[in-house]
Design an enzyme around this catalytic site. Structure first.
Site, PDB file in Angstrom:
ATOM      1  N   HIS A 175       0.910  -1.074   0.028  1.00 43.08           N
ATOM      2  CA  HIS A 175       0.009  -0.071   0.097  1.00 43.08           C
ATOM      3  C   HIS A 175       0.840   1.252  -0.099  1.00 43.08           C
ATOM      4  O   HIS A 175       2.175   1.194   0.263  1.00 43.08           O
ATOM      5  CB  HIS A 175      -0.869  -0.046   1.488  1.00 43.08           C
ATOM      6  CG  HIS A 175      -1.661   1.012   1.502  1.00 43.08           C
ATOM      7  ND1 HIS A 175      -1.345   2.344   1.963  1.00 43.08           N
ATOM      8  CD2 HIS A 175      -3.285   0.916   1.532  1.00 43.08           C
ATOM      9  CE1 HIS A 175      -2.722   3.095   1.814  1.00 43.08           C
ATOM     10  NE2 HIS A 175      -3.565   2.151   1.669  1.00 43.08           N
ATOM     11  N   ASP A 223       3.578  -4.396   8.075  1.00 45.62           N
ATOM     12  CA  ASP A 223       2.128  -3.840   7.998  1.00 45.62           C
ATOM     13  C   ASP A 223       0.897  -4.511   7.932  1.00 45.62           C
ATOM     14  O   ASP A 223       0.633  -5.478   7.247  1.00 45.62           O
ATOM     15  CB  ASP A 223       1.923  -3.015   6.739  1.00 45.62           C
ATOM     16  CG  ASP A 223       0.649  -2.118   6.327  1.00 45.62           C
ATOM     17  OD1 ASP A 223      -0.255  -2.378   7.012  1.00 45.62           O
ATOM     18  OD2 ASP A 223       0.725  -1.426   5.277  1.00 45.62           O
ATOM     19  N   GLN A 279      -4.349  -4.968   7.088  1.00 43.62           N
ATOM     20  CA  GLN A 279      -5.375  -6.063   6.520  1.00 43.62           C
ATOM     21  C   GLN A 279      -5.286  -7.569   6.989  1.00 43.62           C
ATOM     22  O   GLN A 279      -5.965  -8.249   6.833  1.00 43.62           O
ATOM     23  CB  GLN A 279      -5.049  -6.186   4.743  1.00 43.62           C
ATOM     24  CG  GLN A 279      -5.138  -4.958   4.111  1.00 43.62           C
ATOM     25  CD  GLN A 279      -6.466  -4.400   4.188  1.00 43.62           C
ATOM     26  OE1 GLN A 279      -7.592  -5.226   4.365  1.00 43.62           O
ATOM     27  NE2 GLN A 279      -6.730  -3.315   3.677  1.00 43.62           N
ATOM     28  N   LYS A 312     -10.003  -1.217  11.004  1.00 42.40           N
ATOM     29  CA  LYS A 312     -10.015  -2.489  10.156  1.00 42.40           C
ATOM     30  C   LYS A 312     -10.604  -3.590  10.614  1.00 42.40           C
ATOM     31  O   LYS A 312     -10.885  -4.722  10.341  1.00 42.40           O
ATOM     32  CB  LYS A 312      -9.123  -2.718   9.250  1.00 42.40           C
ATOM     33  CG  LYS A 312      -8.150  -1.538   8.469  1.00 42.40           C
ATOM     34  CD  LYS A 312      -8.233  -1.639   7.139  1.00 42.40           C
ATOM     35  CE  LYS A 312      -7.135  -0.740   6.546  1.00 42.40           C
ATOM     36  NZ  LYS A 312      -7.815  -0.036   5.442  1.00 42.40           N
ATOM     37  N   CYS A 355      -4.879   2.441  -3.419  1.00 52.40           N
ATOM     38  CA  CYS A 355      -3.691   2.963  -2.772  1.00 52.40           C
ATOM     39  C   CYS A 355      -2.646   2.077  -3.011  1.00 52.40           C
ATOM     40  O   CYS A 355      -1.852   1.822  -2.140  1.00 52.40           O
ATOM     41  CB  CYS A 355      -3.878   3.491  -1.357  1.00 52.40           C
ATOM     42  SG  CYS A 355      -4.972   4.593  -1.142  1.00 52.40           S
TER      43      CYS A 355
HETATM   44  N1  C6P Z   1      -6.382   0.437   3.143  1.00 53.74           N
HETATM   45  C1  C6P Z   1      -8.104   0.054   1.691  1.00 53.74           C
HETATM   46  O1  C6P Z   1      -9.066   0.453   1.107  1.00 53.74           O
HETATM   47  P1  C6P Z   1      -4.852   3.678   7.604  1.00 53.74           P
HETATM   48  O2  C6P Z   1      -5.607   4.510   6.707  1.00 53.74           O
HETATM   49  O3  C6P Z   1      -3.287   4.311   8.236  1.00 53.74           O
HETATM   50  O4  C6P Z   1      -5.645   3.270   8.579  1.00 53.74           O
HETATM   51  O5  C6P Z   1      -4.240   2.334   6.756  1.00 53.74           O
HETATM   52  C2  C6P Z   1      -3.640   2.588   5.655  1.00 53.74           C
HETATM   53  C3  C6P Z   1      -3.297   1.129   5.126  1.00 53.74           C
HETATM   54  C4  C6P Z   1      -1.953   0.752   5.119  1.00 53.74           C
HETATM   55  N2  C6P Z   1      -1.766  -0.834   4.701  1.00 53.74           N
HETATM   56  C5  C6P Z   1      -2.598  -1.340   4.210  1.00 53.74           C
HETATM   57  C6  C6P Z   1      -2.179  -2.641   3.805  1.00 53.74           C
HETATM   58  C7  C6P Z   1      -3.912  -0.968   3.988  1.00 53.74           C
HETATM   59  O6  C6P Z   1      -4.521  -1.667   3.513  1.00 53.74           O
HETATM   60  C8  C6P Z   1      -4.019   0.386   4.303  1.00 53.74           C
HETATM   61  C9  C6P Z   1      -5.603   0.904   4.146  1.00 53.74           C
HETATM   62  C10 C6P Z   1      -7.735   0.680   2.897  1.00 53.74           C
HETATM   63  O7  C6P Z   1      -7.213  -0.837   1.206  1.00 53.74           O
HETATM   64  C11 C6P Z   1      -7.872   2.320   2.596  1.00 53.74           C
HETATM   65  S1  C6P Z   1      -6.751   3.111   1.287  1.00 53.74           S
END
Ligand code: C6P
Length: 404
Positions: free
Chosen positions: A121, A198, A201, A224, A362
């Site tokens: 991401h 990370d 997910q 999430k 993203c």
């Molecule tokens: N992915 C998706 O629709 P935040 O925004 O900080 O809570 O998470 C960012 C983020 C970082 N790593 C991964 C693997 C992610 O999937 C995400 C967030 C969402 O896939 C929103 S872009």
């Protein structure tokens, strides 16, 4: 065993009608829905004990402080961290990654290399590119194959004594691939590199054990995993967190301040400048409780069933291609239909009450790999049903007919 009908009663939003149709929520990888048990905790906080923490002698402040620290302890237990002060409460995954990337500014130089996976991401790419710009270190990419699996032989070849850091997601948001992080971590450690995983997910689907993984940093977002937005965690091994400088300066992160010099607080407060998301932290603890009460084994088994069911049904549609066919995969299906823009399919599905995400998710480098602008992404949670998947398949067929 998941009792999905009973679980669905916990989620008031699932009773909503969208465009005259019952909501079918398949955008769980973007954010999960919130159960009553967590909503109640949020209402209780603002109704009964809203106060700043770690600062007041008064009752409300003490109650809020106790519950906030209890939430940290729950999160520690859930991730099996050795110490509660290894759990830094952040505003989310992005914040946690930036905190670590910023901290490494003083630890890297131009001879160093950092490895990122092709499956990341943007949150786990851009902060490291910025780190490389600051330090002169080189960013290298672990490639993937057509199935969306990392090519581990290339990873082995990329590792060297110059490798200082490896950052990889546990599960890809765009393709659902579950990465072999235990192997990635042990191989990185063999050359003396630290690893940040990370877990944005993975945390909705599995319960990571940070000690068993021997991971150096693990980041995730509460929203999430049935919690609120604006809160998350950074787990860091104590020795690493002690090595990294503070990220932001402000209240709470200090020991003593004079105009000549400031000394910093110990962990975790060194990394928690300013008033935190108090209600969010407490609600994050409640979300962890909620998911554990259902049980991660039961969640994984049920979601795998949904994934197989949906993969088989969607694959029957002529012209539909699924991106991300890794052997180890979670309940995310990214797809396109030949000749149709994903945005158009998403718009028609929304008219039917079905929420999916469309676009690059993203993760533009993944889209570039497949030479596509984006995909339609349906991501399933433990409160979804096979009947909802039938409605999705029906909806995609209708969209195809209307748009071809
Ligand atoms: N992915 C998706 O629709 P935040 O925004 O900080 O809570 O998470 C960012 C983020 C970082 N790593 C991964 C693997 C992610 O999937 C995400 C967030 C969402 O896939 C929103 S872009």
């Amino acid at each position: 065993m998941i009792n999905v009908n009973k679980i669905r009663e916990d989620f008031p939003i699932l009773n909503r009608m969208i465009n005259g149709k019952p909501l079918i929520y398949f955008d769980n990888a973007a954010t999960s829905q919130t159960p009553r048990q967590v909503i109640d905790v949020i209402v209780d906080y603002y109704t009964n004990y809203n106060a700043n923490i770690h600062r007041g002698v008064h009752t409300l402040s003490q109650e809020a402080t106790d519950l906030y620290e209890q939430a940290r302890a729950k999160i520690q237990k859930h991730f099996n961290a050795k110490h509660s002060h290894e759990i830094i409460l952040t505003s989310g995954t992005t914040h946690g990654i930036n905190l670590v990337a910023n901290g490494f500014s003083s630890l890297l130089n131009s001879n160093d290399e950092v490895l990122v996976s092709a499956l990341e991401h943007h949150s786990n790419i851009v902060p490291w590119q910025m780190l490389c710009e600051r330090t002169g270190a080189t960013l290298k990419v672990i490639p993937m194959n057509e199935k969306g699996e990392l090519i581990m032989s290339d990873y082995n070849d990329l590792l060297s004594k110059n490798t200082k850091l490896v950052f990889v997601n546990h599960i890809s948001n765009a393709l659902g691939t579950i990465n072999p992080i235990a192997e990635i971590i042990s191989k990185a450690h063999a050359v003396g590199a630290a690893v940040l995983v990370d877990g944005a997910q993975s945390c909705p689907h599995v319960q990571p054990d940070v000690q068993a993984l021997d991971v150096d940093f693990y980041v995730a977002s509460a929203h999430k995993m049935c919690g609120p937005t604006g809160v998350g965690l950074l787990y860091g091994k104590e020795e690493w967190l002690n090595k990294l400088p503070p990220y932001q300066g402000g209240g709470e992160m200090i020991d003593e301040v004079t105009f000549e010099q400031t000394t910093y607080a110990g962990l975790p407060h060194k990394f928690e400048a300013g008033t935190p998301n108090i209600c969010g932290g407490i609600a994050f603890g409640a979300a962890v409780d909620y998911m554990n009460a259902i049980g991660f084994d039961a969640i994984a088994t049920y979601e795998h069933e949904l994934l197989e069911y949906a993969t088989n049904a969607l694959s029957e549609i002529e012209g539909l291609r699924i991106y991300g066919t890794a052997k180890e995969k979670t309940s995310v299906i990214s797809f396109n239909i030949e000749g149709i823009h994903p945005y158009d399919i998403g718009t028609i599905l929304d008219k039917m009450g079905i929420a999916v995400r469309t676009g690059h998710h993203c993760a533009q480098p993944i889209m570039d790999f497949f030479k596509i602008p984006g995909t339609v992404r349906a991501s399933f949670a433990f409160y979804n049903t096979k009947a909802e998947i039938d409605a999705l398949v029906n909806g995609v067929n209708k969209a195809k007919m209307m748009l071809s």
